[in-house]
Design a protein around this motif. Structure first.
Motif, short mmCIF file in Angstrom:
data_model
loop_
_atom_site.label_atom_id
_atom_site.label_comp_id
_atom_site.label_asym_id
_atom_site.label_seq_id
_atom_site.Cartn_x
_atom_site.Cartn_y
_atom_site.Cartn_z
N LYS A 1 54.88 14.83 -38.39
CA LYS A 1 54.39 13.90 -39.40
C LYS A 1 52.86 13.92 -39.44
O LYS A 1 52.25 13.98 -40.49
N LYS A 2 52.28 13.91 -38.28
CA LYS A 2 50.81 13.92 -38.18
C LYS A 2 50.22 15.19 -38.79
O LYS A 2 49.14 15.16 -39.35
N THR A 3 50.95 16.30 -38.66
CA THR A 3 50.43 17.56 -39.19
C THR A 3 50.95 17.81 -40.61
O THR A 3 50.85 18.91 -41.13
N LYS A 4 51.51 16.81 -41.21
CA LYS A 4 52.12 16.93 -42.54
C LYS A 4 53.10 18.10 -42.61
O LYS A 4 53.15 18.86 -43.58
N GLU B 1 47.30 26.54 -29.88
CA GLU B 1 47.74 25.69 -28.78
C GLU B 1 46.85 24.46 -28.62
O GLU B 1 47.32 23.35 -28.44
N LYS B 2 45.55 24.72 -28.73
CA LYS B 2 44.60 23.64 -28.51
C LYS B 2 44.83 22.54 -29.56
O LYS B 2 44.98 21.36 -29.22
N GLY B 3 44.88 22.95 -30.83
CA GLY B 3 45.06 21.98 -31.92
C GLY B 3 46.33 21.17 -31.73
O GLY B 3 46.30 19.93 -31.76
N ILE B 4 47.44 21.87 -31.49
CA ILE B 4 48.72 21.16 -31.35
C ILE B 4 48.69 20.28 -30.10
O ILE B 4 49.12 19.13 -30.13
N GLY B 5 48.10 20.81 -29.01
CA GLY B 5 48.01 20.06 -27.76
C GLY B 5 47.28 18.74 -27.95
O GLY B 5 47.72 17.69 -27.48
N ASP B 6 46.17 18.79 -28.73
CA ASP B 6 45.39 17.58 -28.98
C ASP B 6 46.22 16.54 -29.72
O ASP B 6 46.22 15.35 -29.37
N ILE B 7 46.92 17.03 -30.73
CA ILE B 7 47.73 16.09 -31.52
C ILE B 7 48.82 15.47 -30.65
O ILE B 7 49.09 14.26 -30.71
N ILE B 8 49.43 16.29 -29.78
CA ILE B 8 50.48 15.79 -28.91
C ILE B 8 49.93 14.69 -27.98
O ILE B 8 50.54 13.63 -27.83
N GLU B 9 48.76 14.96 -27.42
CA GLU B 9 48.15 13.95 -26.56
C GLU B 9 48.01 12.62 -27.28
O GLU B 9 48.38 11.56 -26.76
N HIS B 10 47.50 12.72 -28.51
CA HIS B 10 47.33 11.55 -29.35
C HIS B 10 48.62 10.78 -29.50
O HIS B 10 48.69 9.56 -29.30
N VAL B 11 49.65 11.54 -29.91
CA VAL B 11 50.94 10.92 -30.20
C VAL B 11 51.52 10.26 -28.94
O VAL B 11 52.07 9.15 -29.00
N LEU B 12 51.37 10.91 -27.80
CA LEU B 12 51.90 10.35 -26.56
C LEU B 12 51.18 9.04 -26.22
O LEU B 12 51.80 8.05 -25.84
N GLU B 13 49.85 9.06 -26.43
CA GLU B 13 49.07 7.87 -26.13
C GLU B 13 49.44 6.70 -27.04
O GLU B 13 49.49 5.56 -26.62
N GLU B 14 49.70 7.06 -28.30
CA GLU B 14 50.01 6.02 -29.29
C GLU B 14 51.36 5.36 -29.04
O GLU B 14 51.65 4.29 -29.58
N ASN B 15 52.24 6.02 -28.28
CA ASN B 15 53.59 5.49 -28.11
C ASN B 15 53.98 5.37 -26.64
O ASN B 15 54.90 6.06 -26.17
N PRO B 16 53.30 4.50 -25.91
CA PRO B 16 53.53 4.43 -24.45
C PRO B 16 54.96 4.01 -24.10
O PRO B 16 55.53 4.53 -23.14
#
Ligand code: ADP
Ligand code: MG
Ligand code: ZN
Length: 498
Positions: free
Chosen positions: A472-475, A434-449
């Motif tokens: 895509k980010k997680t290949k 959860e933590k790993g995926i959650g971090d990536i999601i945060e990133h993606v949300l921030e990158e695409n306001p």
């Protein structure tokens, strides 16, 4: 061609009878000890017997008899305990003896049937007989010159003759496919239409509906694929209806199918039986089969495609289509059955079937390429059933997602390695924490306001955009279910924040 028949043609029905010649997979020829192989140096598998040299005597190949009887039993054809070899006399440069050893009035088996299904409708095609004969040689034409190759002369064939009770090209093709599948399953023939080890002549006639008499038939030769059988028969039916509607009469003749032009052309007048001057082969005794011999062969017949299809539907609860695909190739059917056995109920059978049909079979379409690479002949040697099941279990356990599973399968087929090894080596394990995926999601949300704002304002379609971005980010390694869950949660929170 006259187009009238499209309106008037419906008063006609077509009648088709098929003659199939199938080569038998014996080691040696039917009446001599020359090897029975395809594709070797011309005239290198010949001897005085198959060259028809004076004084050479034929000897019956017992293996050929066994295979013929096996085929007949599988086709519900009654075995005749006494049968007789005859000489069928005609002249042709590929026939050095001037006659073909065949069977005529007393064939090894007669009177049988094959059940087929066409578009869901069952039909029983009556079989007149199955008899044994020898093949002729081959003519090879190069430019203006013709050559004779007698390697095929004397190789064993069965001829299987249907009654004229096939009524459409669709039925004809269904019959041929079922017939070929059975012969291949039994190991009687390799069923290769292109190489000519499974050949078919189609006898076609038409008659007014309700007419008790058969119309005059033509015999169409040179149909060496299922597609061509279908097209040649359709062409011939239309041609004959046209002839009749234009006041003409169909002539009994042999016609040749031209696949390039998709039409049939007259080749020769139809020979009559008496033209062949059939007489009993003086150099061979009648063939006498014992009950014991027949029942031993009967006992050696394993489950045939139709029985397998029914069992898959009843026992494994598979759809008709799936059962059909899985049973088409005996090797695949047995592989699938092996998977089910070693699975011991862990994975749903339907899922295993899907893996085989959608993934394994499509990968195997490039099997020839892989075989070249790895020189493996059989599917089991390309990917052991326990390894294939291992892959399915990795996906089921959530260690990799389905898409990664496909990548792993391709790799397994190329290297022969186990799924676990490939996943480790290529670092393909699914990201599920959860933590790993959650971090990536945060990133993606921030990158695409901009997209985030859109999603919050109700553009639900953008949800898929974010899932895609995370994958895509997680290949492609993220657990898609988890991504969906966490993304929903994050967005709900963002919504509150606003
Ligand atoms: P041959 O072609 O050697 O003369 P047969 O008389 O055994 O041999 O018939 C060959 C095939 O022709 C069989 O498959 C039979 O069902 C089929 N046949 C015979 N009469 C007709 C017909 N009127 N229309 C369509 N097929 C026919
Ligand atoms: Mg014929
Ligand atoms: Zn020989």
């Amino acid at each position: 061609m006259n187009s009238m028949h499209s309106t008037n043609g419906s008063q006609f029905e077509s009648v088709i009878g098929l003659e199939v010649h199938s080569q038998l997979l014996t080691k040696t020829k039917m009446f001599c000890t020359c090897p029975n192989i395809f594709g070797i140096e011309p005239n290198s598998a010949v001897c005085p017997v198959c060259l028809g040299l004076p004084g050479a005597l034929p000897v019956i190949n017992f293996e050929g008899i066994k295979l013929a009887v096996k085929a007949a039993l599988a086709l519900n054809i009654v075995i005749n305990k006494r049968s007789v070899f005859v000489r069928k006399n005609y002249f042709y440069p590929d026939l050095p003896k001037g006659y073909q050893i065949s069977q005529y009035l007393e064939p090894v088996s007669s009177g049988g049937y094959l059940d087929i299904k066409v578009e869901g409708v069952e039909k029983r095609v009556e079989i007149n007989r199955l008899h044994i004969e020898e093949d002729a040689g081959k003519l090879i034409h190069i430019g203006n010159e013709s050559y004779v190759d007698l390697n095929r002369a004397g190789t064993p064939l069965v001829e299987i003759v249907s009654e004229p009770n096939i009524n459409s090209s669709g039925e004809a093709v269904a019959y041929l496919k079922e017939l070929r599948d059975i012969l291949v399953y039994l190991g009687v023939s390799d069923g290769n239409m292109e190489e000519g080890s499974f050949r078919c002549d189609a006898n076609v006639s038409v008659r007014k509906k309700g007419d008790p008499d058969l119309g005059t038939r033509t015999e169409v030769k040179n149909v060496n694929s299922f597609k061509f059988v279908e097209k040649a028969i359709n062409y011939e039916i239309e041609r004959q209806i046209d002839v009749i509607l234009n006041g003409g009469k169909v002539i009994q003749e042999t016609r040749l199918y031209d696949s390039r032009e998709n039409l049939t052309r007259p080749m020769r007048g139809k020979e009559e039986a008496h033209d062949y001057r059939y007489f009993e082969e003086p150099d061979l005794p009648p063939l006498i089969l014992t009950d014991r011999f027949i029942s031993e062969i009967k006992g050696s017949i394993t489950e045939l495609p139709a029985a397998k299809r029914e069992r898959y539907a009843a026992e494994y609860l598979l759809a008709e289509y799936d059962s059909g695909v899985l049973t088409q190739d005996k090797e695949i059917a047995l592989y699938f059955e092996d998977l089910i056995e070693i699975n011991e109920g862990r994975v749903e059978i339907k899922k295993i079937a899907n893996w085989v049909i959608n993934d394994l079979l499509s990968e195997l379409k490039t099997k020839d390429k892989m075989r070249e690479k790895r020189k493996e002949e059989r599917v089991v040697d390309l990917v052991k059933s326990e390894n294939f099941l291992g892959l399915i279990l990795e996906v089921e356990a959530g260690n990799i997602n389905k898409n990664t599973g496909k990548t792993v399968l391709t790799e397994m087929l190329l290297s022969g390695k186990k799924a676990g090894e490939i996943i480790k080596e290529k670092n393909l394990a699914q990201v599920s924490d959860e933590k790993g995926i959650g971090d990536i999601i945060e990133h993606v949300l921030e990158e695409n306001p901009k997209e985030l704002a859109g999603l919050i304002s109700g553009k639900d379609k953008l949800f898929g955009f974010f899932v895609g971005a995370v994958m895509k980010k997680t290949k492609g390694k993220a657990n898609p279910k988890k991504v969906n869950e966490i993304l929903k949660r994050s967005i709900a929170e963002k919504n509150k924040e606003c």
